[in-house]
Design a protein around this motif. Structure first.
Motif, mmCIF file in Angstrom:
data_model
loop_
_atom_site.group_PDB
_atom_site.id
_atom_site.type_symbol
_atom_site.label_atom_id
_atom_site.label_comp_id
_atom_site.label_asym_id
_atom_site.label_seq_id
_atom_site.Cartn_x
_atom_site.Cartn_y
_atom_site.Cartn_z
ATOM 1 N N UNK A 31 0.844 -1.205 0.000
ATOM 2 C CA UNK A 31 0.000 0.000 0.000
ATOM 3 C C UNK A 31 0.878 1.254 0.000
ATOM 4 N N UNK A 32 1.912 1.276 0.819
ATOM 5 C CA UNK A 32 2.778 2.457 0.905
ATOM 6 C C UNK A 32 3.535 2.674 -0.402
ATOM 7 N N UNK A 38 2.063 5.456 -7.558
ATOM 8 C CA UNK A 38 0.879 5.981 -8.246
ATOM 9 C C UNK A 38 0.889 7.504 -8.266
ATOM 10 N N UNK A 39 1.356 8.118 -7.197
ATOM 11 C CA UNK A 39 1.478 9.579 -7.198
ATOM 12 C C UNK A 39 2.518 10.034 -8.220
ATOM 13 N N UNK A 70 -5.376 2.733 -7.727
ATOM 14 C CA UNK A 70 -5.577 3.317 -6.397
ATOM 15 C C UNK A 70 -6.742 2.661 -5.679
ATOM 16 N N UNK A 71 -7.849 2.489 -6.384
ATOM 17 C CA UNK A 71 -9.029 1.879 -5.764
ATOM 18 C C UNK A 71 -8.750 0.454 -5.308
ATOM 19 N N UNK A 72 -8.075 -0.305 -6.139
ATOM 20 C CA UNK A 72 -7.734 -1.680 -5.758
ATOM 21 C C UNK A 72 -6.760 -1.731 -4.609
ATOM 22 N N UNK A 73 -5.827 -0.792 -4.625
ATOM 23 C CA UNK A 73 -4.813 -0.746 -3.573
ATOM 24 C C UNK A 73 -5.439 -0.507 -2.210
ATOM 25 N N UNK A 74 -6.326 0.461 -2.139
ATOM 26 C CA UNK A 74 -6.943 0.777 -0.854
ATOM 27 C C UNK A 74 -8.162 -0.082 -0.566
ATOM 28 N N UNK A 79 -7.500 -3.700 3.134
ATOM 29 C CA UNK A 79 -8.444 -4.548 3.850
ATOM 30 C C UNK A 79 -7.769 -5.857 4.282
ATOM 31 N N UNK A 80 -6.913 -6.407 3.439
ATOM 32 C CA UNK A 80 -6.181 -7.623 3.800
ATOM 33 C C UNK A 80 -5.227 -7.351 4.960
ATOM 34 N N UNK A 81 -4.591 -6.186 4.963
ATOM 35 C CA UNK A 81 -3.728 -5.803 6.081
ATOM 36 C C UNK A 81 -4.517 -5.746 7.388
ATOM 37 N N UNK A 82 -5.668 -5.073 7.361
ATOM 38 C CA UNK A 82 -6.486 -5.000 8.573
ATOM 39 C C UNK A 82 -6.941 -6.378 9.024
#
Length: 98
Positions: A31-32, A38-39, A70-74, A79-82
């Protein structure tokens, strides 16, 4: 005559816990790094060189792919991280569309 029939069972729960912890923090790393790159992609695609979409019509699609990334990443990776680290998911209250 002393015959002992004992079997040592390895502790696999600690090993599985370490794997889930590693996978959880790996998702956070993705994610990071994905956010940073992406930026950078947006910074390149919105430069004045690429603003003339008549000459380069493919830029619209490249920008759309970066937004979908971006949408897939977040939406899924975070969600998998959480789920792996904290044990809860956002699937019931949070979707990619929202």
């Amino acid at each position: 005559m002393n015959i002992s029939n004992t079997t040592a069972i390895p502790n696999t729960t600690n090993s599985n816990s370490n794997i889930f912890t590693f996978m959880g923090y790996y998702c956070l790393l993705i994610v990071i790094l994905g956010t940073i790159f992406n930026l950078c992609t947006f910074a390149v695609l919105f430069r004045s060189v690429f603003r003339n979409t008549q000459a380069r019509p493919m830029i619209h699609y490249m920008r759309a792919i970066a937004i979908i990334d971006f949408l897939g990443l977040y939406g899924w990776t975070l969600d998998t991280y959480f789920n792996m680290i904290y044990g809860f998911t956002l699937k019931n209250s949070y979707t990619v569309a929202s």
